[in-house]
Structures are given as C-alpha cells and as structure tokens.
Design an enzyme around this catalytic site. Sequence first.
Site, mmCIF file in Angstrom:
data_model
loop_
_atom_site.group_PDB
_atom_site.id
_atom_site.type_symbol
_atom_site.label_atom_id
_atom_site.label_comp_id
_atom_site.label_asym_id
_atom_site.label_seq_id
_atom_site.Cartn_x
_atom_site.Cartn_y
_atom_site.Cartn_z
ATOM 1 N N PRO A 1 -9.658 -12.847 13.986
ATOM 2 C CG PRO A 1 -10.467 -15.037 14.138
ATOM 3 C CD PRO A 1 -9.203 -14.238 14.230
ATOM 4 C CB THR B 1 -6.155 -9.035 10.423
ATOM 5 O OG1 THR B 1 -5.668 -7.763 9.997
ATOM 6 C CG2 THR B 1 -7.644 -8.938 10.688
ATOM 7 C CD GLN C 1 -24.038 7.546 -13.450
ATOM 8 O OE1 GLN C 1 -23.918 6.541 -12.774
ATOM 9 N NE2 GLN C 1 -25.212 7.990 -13.867
ATOM 10 C CB ILE C 2 -18.280 8.110 -18.019
ATOM 11 C CG1 ILE C 2 -18.141 9.394 -17.187
ATOM 12 C CG2 ILE C 2 -17.841 8.340 -19.473
ATOM 13 C CD1 ILE C 2 -16.708 9.834 -16.937
ATOM 14 C CG HIS C 3 -17.644 3.000 -19.474
ATOM 15 N ND1 HIS C 3 -16.723 3.775 -18.814
ATOM 16 C CD2 HIS C 3 -16.957 2.395 -20.470
ATOM 17 C CE1 HIS C 3 -15.536 3.632 -19.390
ATOM 18 N NE2 HIS C 3 -15.648 2.813 -20.398
ATOM 19 N NE ARG D 1 -1.458 2.198 6.910
ATOM 20 C CZ ARG D 1 -1.388 2.207 8.229
ATOM 21 N NH1 ARG D 1 -0.743 3.174 8.853
ATOM 22 N NH2 ARG D 1 -1.966 1.263 8.936
ATOM 23 C CD GLU E 1 -0.540 -3.016 3.098
ATOM 24 O OE1 GLU E 1 0.199 -2.048 3.319
ATOM 25 O OE2 GLU E 1 -0.261 -3.916 2.296
#
Length: 384
Positions: A127, A125, A337-339, A244, A364
Amino acid sequence: MSLDRETFEQLLDTVRRFVAERLVPREAEVAEADRIPDDLLDEMRALGLFGLSIPEDYGGIGLDVEEEVRVAFELGRTSPAFRSAFGTNNGIGSQGIVIDGTEDQKRRYLPKLASGATIGSFALTEPDYGSDAASIQTSARRDGNLYVLNGTKRFITNAPSADLFTVMARTGAKDSGAGGITAFLVEADTPGLSLGKPDAKMGQQGARISDVIFEDCRVPEDAIIGGVEGQGFKTAMKVLDRGRLTISGTCIGVAERLIRDSLRYASERKQFGKPIGSFQLIQAMLADCETECAAAKALVLDAARRKDAGEPITKLGAMCKYYASEMVGRVADRAVQIHGGAGYLTAFGIERFYRDVRLFRIYEGTSQIQQLIIAREMLKEFRQ
Ligand code: COS
C-alpha cells in the site's frame, strides 16, 4: 536461438493461428465476464504457453529472450488479458526461481509452472511502497527454522488464481533498505495468507488483481529463493529487467494489431466520397503509428539479442519498456481518432484496447521509474 529455426517458426505459426482463430473472436466475451474461460486456459496449457521461458530441463519450452519477445509480438495481437493468464508463469512469477533459485526449488516448482498446473504470482508492491521498492515493510521474522510473515501486498497480478507467490519481505531492520529484503516462495494455501477482493479496474478485464495479506504466515527457511537472506531486492530487479522486454514485445504486438484495424477502417470508411485513408491528415496518423512501432520493435529486438549474448541490459530494458509502452499509448489514441465515432463505441473494441494499454505505462515500473533508471545508468557509464 535456443530452438532450431524450423521448430521456432512452427511455434510462431501455431501461436499466430491460436490468437487469430481462438482468442480474437472471444475478446468481447472475456471483457464482459472478466474471466478467461477454462476451455481457453486448457488450450493455452496444451500449447505450452505457460512454460515458454522455463528451461527444457524443468519442463518448459526454454525460449531465449529474442524468441520470447517474438512470441510476445504475436500474443500482443489480441486483448492483453489473455497473455496475462500465463504471463506471470513466464515472467515475474517464475523467473526469480529460474534466475536465483536452488536446484531443489527449480525441481519442485518449475515443472508445474511450465505446465500451467501451478499459477505463479509476484508480490512486491505494498500500500505504501511500489516504485520505492527498497523500502517495502512486509516483515519476515525468523523463528527457529521458520520465518513469520506479516504485511499486505497490493495490486498483485493473478493473485486471485495464484498457487505460488514470490514474496519480497524484510528480514533486516525496518530501515535496512535493499539489503534487508529477502525473496520467499509462499504457497497460496499456507495458513496466514489470505486475499482481498479482486479489484475493479479501468481495463484488461479477465486479468485479475487483488491484495495479498500475510498475518503470522509461517514458511520454512528453505522457502528463501537461493537460500540466502538479503538477496531479494537484487532478485526482483533481475526479474524486472527481463520482464520489461516481454512487456515491450506485447506493446508492439498490440500496436501492430491497432495499426491493422486502423488501416482496414481507413480503407473501408468513406467520407466526402472517398475512403478516409486517402486523406493526408489520416495518412499522417497512420505513418506516425507505423514509424514509432517499427522503432520500438528494432529497439526491443536489439535489447533481447544483447541479453541473450550475456550483456547487461538494465538501461536498454528500461528504454524498451519506456518507449514501447508510451508508443502503444499514442497508437491506441490515434486508432480511436481514425475510427472516429466507431472508435468510441464498445462494439468496435478499439476503446477497449485504449483502456487496456494504459496499464503498460504503469506496471513493472512506471514510465517515470524507467526514465530514472535510464538516466542513472547513463551517468554511471559516463563516470566510468
Ligand atoms: N540488477 C541487479 N542488481 C541490481 C539492479 C539490477 N537491475 N538494480 C539494482 N541492483 C542492485 C544494486 O547494484 C545495489 O546493489 P549493492 O547494494 O550491492 O550495490 C542494490 O540492488 C540496490 O540498488 P539501488 O541502490 O539502485 O536501489 P534503489 O532503491 O535506488 O532502486 C529503483 C531504485 C527505482 C531502481 C528501484 O526501486 C526500482 O526498480 N523500482 C521500481 C520497482 C517496480 O518496478 N515496481 C513495480 C511493481 S513490481 S511488478
């Protein structure tokens, strides 16, 4: 399977215990210091974690893809930054050499990558070019029997600790596209190579990234992976196809960890006089997490087995990365959310995972690039 069943089960058991007993207790410390402590890096080296995917002939453990993915499930049960310490040595920082390197390059670099004496990193990669990998502009101009590299690489994982870079640079004309790209092996102490400051980021503290800058950086012609100009883009694509699958494996491990943490919290936390896990709306979130995670796991194991059988897996690899990284994003969101309030507090660590997993949908190959690859492969198959 490349290891016999018993040896592999022992390895899995060792990794499972290492994660639970040595890594999980130090997650907060690593996030705070933005650094993996040396004693843990030494233990990772001693366990062979830097050479999981490197063939035995070159000092690694030589796992096949299914085995590597199953190890990734275990490693995913802790902060992704730990895996990142040795992730590039097993993946994008070594696989260019494993897949396309000359025998001499394999003998020279793989044993040190496998032992963890050398840290590998992958510099594609830039800029201005990331998803559009075929357009990179870092140049490699031939000068006698040397090549002179100029350009900047951006968001490079493990660059601050790397000893060896796999660098994609353009040996062809500016507009020569994929066919003008060549992969070079550049040692970090080569004059003309320098690093930017490590970048501050949203999550995965302990895994460090920075720019890698080339200013008249001269490398010998035998630094070209495979010795042939113009093959670098294909090497990069093959490396990413494999990478991947292991990233997907890690996503599944993290999801399993978050599901366990959520089950524990839902069983212990009481509201309206009952554990919150007895309420159907919490149960729905748990059920969605479990179902999606199991689907991702089945997909990844199928893709890994097909890769080991020699089938092309470009489409499947992209499907795995796309689905598993999006899945763990949804699981992390539900875990917060559950916590409830506790999910938002640093002390519980759930918010840290919520930030950490965001990267899986980006590096990746972004989710959008995976969609593009999947659809292109579908259309190609249809035409045939
Ligand atoms: N394996 C082997 N060869 C491959 C390949 C693969 N998975 N994918 C493409 N190639 C080959 C093609 O067959 C083609 O070869 P020929 O010229 O001989 O026909 C060549 O490479 C060029 O391929 P293509 O025309 O598909 O190139 P594109 O520029 O269209 O590629 C995508 C577009 C999006 C697929 C590519 O740029 C990509 O994967 N981008 C994402 C990169 C990425 O993941 N960046 C994240 C940072 S790296 S950590």
